[in-house]
Scaffold this active site. Structure first.
Site, mmCIF file in Angstrom:
data_model
loop_
_atom_site.group_PDB
_atom_site.id
_atom_site.type_symbol
_atom_site.label_atom_id
_atom_site.label_comp_id
_atom_site.label_asym_id
_atom_site.label_seq_id
_atom_site.Cartn_x
_atom_site.Cartn_y
_atom_site.Cartn_z
ATOM 1 N N LYS A 55 0.826 -1.205 0.000
ATOM 2 C CA LYS A 55 0.000 0.000 0.000
ATOM 3 C C LYS A 55 0.866 1.262 0.000
ATOM 4 O O LYS A 55 2.057 1.220 0.304
ATOM 5 C CB LYS A 55 -0.939 -0.010 1.205
ATOM 6 C CG LYS A 55 -0.262 0.018 2.572
ATOM 7 C CD LYS A 55 -1.300 -0.079 3.669
ATOM 8 C CE LYS A 55 -0.635 -0.055 5.052
ATOM 9 N NZ LYS A 55 -1.630 -0.122 6.131
ATOM 10 N N ARG A 153 -12.209 -0.169 13.695
ATOM 11 C CA ARG A 153 -12.011 0.446 12.401
ATOM 12 C C ARG A 153 -12.848 -0.380 11.435
ATOM 13 O O ARG A 153 -14.053 -0.483 11.619
ATOM 14 C CB ARG A 153 -10.513 0.482 12.055
ATOM 15 C CG ARG A 153 -10.151 1.497 10.988
ATOM 16 C CD ARG A 153 -8.655 1.651 10.819
ATOM 17 N NE ARG A 153 -8.027 0.426 10.350
ATOM 18 C CZ ARG A 153 -6.743 0.332 9.994
ATOM 19 N NH1 ARG A 153 -5.954 1.397 10.073
ATOM 20 N NH2 ARG A 153 -6.245 -0.811 9.565
ATOM 21 N N ARG A 241 0.987 -10.615 7.627
ATOM 22 C CA ARG A 241 0.976 -9.493 6.682
ATOM 23 C C ARG A 241 2.060 -8.505 7.106
ATOM 24 O O ARG A 241 1.896 -7.753 8.065
ATOM 25 C CB ARG A 241 -0.383 -8.788 6.675
ATOM 26 C CG ARG A 241 -1.570 -9.681 6.346
ATOM 27 C CD ARG A 241 -2.841 -8.849 6.166
ATOM 28 N NE ARG A 241 -3.090 -7.956 7.282
ATOM 29 C CZ ARG A 241 -3.824 -8.249 8.348
ATOM 30 N NH1 ARG A 241 -4.371 -9.454 8.473
ATOM 31 N NH2 ARG A 241 -3.997 -7.365 9.311
ATOM 32 N N TYR A 287 12.599 31.500 6.394
ATOM 33 C CA TYR A 287 11.388 32.241 6.737
ATOM 34 C C TYR A 287 11.269 32.465 8.236
ATOM 35 O O TYR A 287 11.511 31.554 9.043
ATOM 36 C CB TYR A 287 10.150 31.479 6.248
ATOM 37 C CG TYR A 287 9.953 31.505 4.756
ATOM 38 C CD1 TYR A 287 9.766 32.704 4.082
ATOM 39 C CD2 TYR A 287 9.945 30.329 4.015
ATOM 40 C CE1 TYR A 287 9.578 32.737 2.702
ATOM 41 C CE2 TYR A 287 9.756 30.342 2.645
ATOM 42 C CZ TYR A 287 9.575 31.544 1.994
ATOM 43 O OH TYR A 287 9.393 31.579 0.621
ATOM 44 N N CYS A 334 11.533 24.933 4.141
ATOM 45 C CA CYS A 334 10.671 25.601 3.159
ATOM 46 C C CYS A 334 9.985 24.557 2.274
ATOM 47 O O CYS A 334 10.185 23.353 2.429
ATOM 48 C CB CYS A 334 11.500 26.554 2.308
ATOM 49 S SG CYS A 334 12.469 27.743 3.258
#
Length: 393
Positions: A55, A153, A241, A287, A334
């Site tokens: 996946k 889930r 798995r 920044y 950044c």
């Protein structure tokens, strides 16, 4: 599905060398490491089948190269979350057993059945939709029924499980499906000894017994992820798995790895320094000027940023190695670059900056980047953007 861009480089230098001959930034993927990791995991789970999870574009490593490397290592099955990933595997000409488990109503089940992709069913409604798709596809869907053992889930609750098994048995008797597996997910397998693991295994065993008592005969009962494969032999059942471990990351706490095989990280992330320049003391960096130079120094600009998967949360802490010396991100990360302070060291444009890798040149492990970013290695690997070329070495 948006597989990573890839570059074949038969003479590619290792990531510890200067990157002038290769893209200015790249994720180097060592497919032999994936193969070796699967071989090691097969020894841990001797006597049962091993499914290599692909996946998220093979955890960011490239789904097709990862699939081939895992099969070379002896993987019995391949697994994807969504069908688009499974289709990419089949389009590459890979015909190994393939299981895909996450689909919403209206999914292209007919194509999946025609391409011999095994499917998960969480509910009676989903099971019937898959069975109906089998009629149009001219095939018999191979189904893994999912029981929610306590993760809350996906999957049928224990209360709904008998009805799912009964419906599956009726459809199987009519020749419309074949139930090949019963499966579930563990919530806390990476915490050996957590009471939820034993509790979930108890629910799983009961679910298997219920399925069999209602006339089903699943050959593949599976619940173990990478962590359970490594730490909980009683969770191996008929198949494990393995996901993150295939790619060289041990999900267990370091204190629990004593008896684990050594896994080799398959991905190295690096870039060529694009510029160096001297800066005076007190120069505000990047920044927000969140950091300033403490004295006169040399700054180096590395062309990777949060658009490429370098977390902004790693600002001021992310480890970077250049020329065998460890530095850290200076100031904010950044979108497509960051700065490091290399002092008076001999660093030049074109030198390789390594963020993480297997450690052959002393570079940081992906776990160190996860710690610096306040996340887990899974997210670091899968967030390396598709704008970063994959070079297979």
């Amino acid at each position: 599905m948006n597989p990573s861009s890839t570059l074949e480089n038969n003479q590619a230098p290792g990531p510890q060398t200067a990157l002038g001959a290769v893209p200015q930034r790249a994720a180097f993927i060592e497919t032999a490491a994936i193969t070796a990791n699967v071989r090691a995991l097969r020894k841990v789970a001797a006597g049962v089948r091993l499914l290599a999870v692909l996946k998220a574009d093979g955890y960011g490593h490239g789904i097709v190269p990862a699939a081939r490397a895992a099969l070379e290592g002896g993987a019995d099955y391949l697994g994807t979350a969504v069908l688009e990933e499974a289709f990419a595997v089949r389009e590459a000409g890979i015909d190994a057993p393939l299981f895909s488990w996450l689909a919403a109503p209206g999914a292209p089940y007919a194509r999946a059945i025609a391409e011999d992709i095994e499917l998960a069913a969480y509910s009676v409604g989903q099971l019937r939709e898959i069975a109906d798709a089998g009629i149009g596809a001219g095939g018999v869907p191979r189904i893994h029924l999912k029981i929610d053992t306590g993760m809350w889930r996906g999957g049928a609750t224990p209360a709904d499980w008998p009805a799912l098994c009964t419906a599956a048995r009726a459809l199987e008797a009519a020749g419309r499906i074949r139930v090949v597996g019963v499966w579930s997910h563990l919530a806390c397998a990476d915490e050996p000894g957590h009471p939820s693991v034993a509790a979930q295994l108890q629910v799983f065993r009961h679910a298997i017994d219920t399925a069999r008592s209602l006339g089903l005969d699943p050959a593949l009962c599976h619940i173990a992820n990478s962590a359970a494969t490594l730490a909980t032999p009683e969770a191996h059942f008929d198949m494990v798995r393995t996901g993150i471990a295939v790619y060289g990351v041990n999900p267990l706490p370091e204190s629990e790895r004593t008896h684990c095989p050594r896994l080799r990280p398959a991905m190295s992330l690096g870039a060529a320094v694009v510029q160096t320049k001297r800066a005076p003391a007190g120069a505000g960096i990047s920044y927000g000027h969140t950091e300033s130079t403490q004295g006169e120094t040399t700054l180096a600009v590395v062309p990777l940023g949060y658009a490429d998967g370098v977390f902004r949360s790693a600002s001021s802490v992310g480890p970077v190695q250049v020329g065998g010396v460890r530095y850290r991100v200076l100031g904010r990360v950044c979108m497509d670059q960051f700065v490091i302070d290399v002092g008076d060291d001999d660093v030049s444009a074109g030198d390789a900056a390594l963020l993480f890798g297997p450690g052959d040149a002393g570079e940081p492990h992906v776990e160190k980047w996860a710690e610096a970013s306040g996340t887990i290695p899974y997210e670091i690997l899968t967030r390396v953007g598709t704008s970063v070329p994959r070079i297979y070495v």
